[in-house]
Design a protein around this motif. Structure first.
Motif, mmCIF file in Angstrom:
data_model
loop_
_atom_site.group_PDB
_atom_site.id
_atom_site.type_symbol
_atom_site.label_atom_id
_atom_site.label_comp_id
_atom_site.label_asym_id
_atom_site.label_seq_id
_atom_site.Cartn_x
_atom_site.Cartn_y
_atom_site.Cartn_z
ATOM 1 N N ARG A 95 0.902 -1.141 0.155
ATOM 2 C CA ARG A 95 0.049 0.151 -0.105
ATOM 3 C C ARG A 95 0.844 1.078 0.040
ATOM 4 N N ASN A 96 1.894 1.262 0.845
ATOM 5 C CA ASN A 96 2.759 2.503 0.930
ATOM 6 C C ASN A 96 3.213 2.813 -0.450
ATOM 7 N N PHE A 97 3.753 2.036 -1.378
ATOM 8 C CA PHE A 97 4.331 2.352 -2.603
ATOM 9 C C PHE A 97 3.479 3.103 -3.399
ATOM 10 N N VAL A 99 0.361 4.400 -2.712
ATOM 11 C CA VAL A 99 -0.012 5.611 -2.200
ATOM 12 C C VAL A 99 1.151 6.774 -2.589
ATOM 13 N N GLY A 100 2.238 6.482 -2.272
ATOM 14 C CA GLY A 100 3.514 7.494 -2.717
ATOM 15 C C GLY A 100 3.362 7.455 -4.030
ATOM 16 N N TRP A 103 0.509 10.029 -4.808
ATOM 17 C CA TRP A 103 1.015 11.413 -4.219
ATOM 18 C C TRP A 103 1.950 12.069 -5.430
ATOM 19 N N THR A 208 8.786 11.414 4.712
ATOM 20 C CA THR A 208 8.043 10.257 4.631
ATOM 21 C C THR A 208 8.504 9.010 5.173
ATOM 22 N N THR A 212 6.306 6.762 7.858
ATOM 23 C CA THR A 212 5.858 5.465 7.300
ATOM 24 C C THR A 212 6.627 4.223 7.925
ATOM 25 N N TRP A 216 9.347 2.618 1.061
ATOM 26 C CA TRP A 216 8.687 2.471 -0.088
ATOM 27 C C TRP A 216 7.451 3.503 -0.560
ATOM 28 N N TRP A 217 7.004 4.161 0.546
ATOM 29 C CA TRP A 217 6.261 5.386 -0.049
ATOM 30 C C TRP A 217 7.082 6.178 -0.782
ATOM 31 N N PHE A 221 6.685 7.435 -4.646
ATOM 32 C CA PHE A 221 6.665 9.148 -4.997
ATOM 33 C C PHE A 221 7.598 9.263 -6.098
ATOM 34 N N TYR A 285 -0.154 11.826 8.145
ATOM 35 C CA TYR A 285 0.629 10.591 8.776
ATOM 36 C C TYR A 285 1.515 11.006 10.112
#
Length: 299
Positions: A95-97, A99-100, A103, A208, A212, A216-217, A221, A285
Motif C-alpha cells: 500500500r505505501n508504495f 499511495v506514494g 501522491w 515520509t 511510514t 517504499w512510500w 513517489f 501521517y
C-alpha cells in the motif's frame, strides 16, 4: 607502571561501543564505489551490443546494485536484517508504495496545471503513436522504479540509518538532503534553483521515511514524479530531457516560472508544492515510525 598510549586515529574511527557510525558509513560508501567499478568492468562487453536506451537502463541498474549490495555486508556487521535499513522485502509494492506513487503523480500534475494556467507550458501534440506509447510508458516506469530504489536507498537507506546513530535523525536527514541536492549538480542543464528544490524534496522524503517506517512510500513517489516529468508531461527532469517522451511539450515565459532547462523543478512554484506536500503529509501521517533518537523523539 607506564600506561600504554593509544593511537589518536583510533579515537577517530573506533568508539567505546565499536566502529563509529561515520566510519561505518565510509566503509559502506567505499564498498558501493568498488561494486560500481566492478560492474563497469563487467558491463564493458555490453556497450556495443545494446541501444542507448537500454545502456541507460544498464547504468541505472548498476547504480542501484552498487547502493544496495554493500548494505547486505553492512547488515552482517550491524547484526541486523537488511530490511532494517528501509527497504524490507515484505513491504515491497504494498500500500505505501502505491499511495506514494499517487501522491507523486498528483503533486506533479498540480504543478503542471499551474504552469499551464500561467501560460508557461504547452503540451502540444502526441510525439508517439500506436504500441510505442505503451512500450515507452512501461520502459520509463521500470527505469524510474530503479532510479527511485537507487537514490532513495543510497541517501535515505543505510546512510540515514547509520548516521542517525551518531547525530540523530534530522541532522542526518539535513546532511544527506543537502548531498542529494548537490549530486544533481552533475546533471546537464541544472541550475541553483533546481539544486535547492532537489534538496528540499529530499528532506520531504526523509519525513515520509520517518512517518511510514520505510522507504517504499518515497520510492513510489520518486518513481511517479520522474515518470510524470520525463514521459507523461514530456518536460526536462532535473535538467535531463529524455527521448521517447509522450508529448511535444514546450515552455514559454521567464525561467523563474518555467524552470528553463531544469524543467518544473527549477520553477519557483515548486517551493509552493513542496510546502503543501510537507503540511498535508504531516497531517495525514502524524505518527513517528522510524528513527533512532537517544535524546527523545521529535516529529
Amino acid at each position: 607502571m607506564r600506561a600504554r598510549s593509544e593511537s589518536p586515529l583510533r579515537d577517530v574511527f573506533i568508539g567505546p561501543t565499536g566502529i563509529n557510525p561515520g566510519t561505518r558509513w565510509l566503509i559502506y560508501l567505499a564498498l558501493a564505489w568498488a561494486v560500481f567499478q566492478l560492474e563497469g568492468w563487467l558491463a564493458i562487453s555490453l556497450r556495443s551490443h545494446v541501444s542507448m536506451l537500454w545502456w541507460r537502463m544498464t547504468i541505472e541498474v548498476r547504480m542501484m546494485l552498487a547502493a544496495v549490495l554493500p548494505a547486505f555486508v553492512m547488515a552482517r556487521i550491524e547484526r541486523l536484517p537488511f530490511g532494517e535499513f528501509g527497504l524490507p522485502a515484505r513491504r515491497a509494492f504494498r500500500r505505501n508504495f502505491w499511495v506514494g506513487a499517487l501522491w507523486g503523480i498528483v503533486s506533479l500534475s498540480v504543478l503542471m496545471v499551474a504552469l499551464r494556467v500561467a501560460g508557461a507550458v504547452e503540451f502540444g501534440s502526441l510525439a508517439l503513436n500506436g504500441a510505442r506509447i505503451w512500450k515507452f510508458a512501461a520502459y520509463y516506469a521500470v527505469f524510474f522504479l530503479i532510479t527511485g530504489c537507487f537514490e532513495e536507498f543510497l541517501l535515505r537507506g543505510y546512510s540515514q540509518w547509520v548516521l542517525s546513530k551518531g547525530m540523530n535523525f534530522w541532522p542526518a536527514a539535513a546532511l544527506l538532503s543537502a548531498s542529494f541536492g548537490a549530486i544533481h549538480g552533475a546533471n546537464p542543464g541544472e541550475a541553483k534553483t533546481g539544486l535547492v528544490a532537489a534538496a528540499m524534496i529530499g528532506f520531504f522524503l526523509c519525513l515520509t521515511l520517518r512517518r511510514t517506517g520505510n522507504l517504499w512510500w518515497a520510492v513510489g513517489f520518486h518513481m511517479a514524479w520522474d515518470w510524470g516529468e520525463s514521459y507523461l508531461y514530456s518536460v526536462p527532469d532535473s535538467g535531463t530531457f529524455s527521448p521517447g517522451h509522450l508529448l511535444n511539450s514546450s515552455f514559454h515565459g521567464p525561467e523563474w516560472l518555467t524552470g528553463g532547462s531544469v524543467g518544473p523543478e527549477g520553477s519557483y512554484l515548486i517551493f509552493v508544492v513542496i510546502g503543501a506536500l510537507w503540511v498535508l503529509f504531516d497531517r495525514a501521517y502524524p505518527e513517528v515510525k522510524y528513527g533512532y533518537e537517544p535524546l527523545g523523539t521529535s516529529l
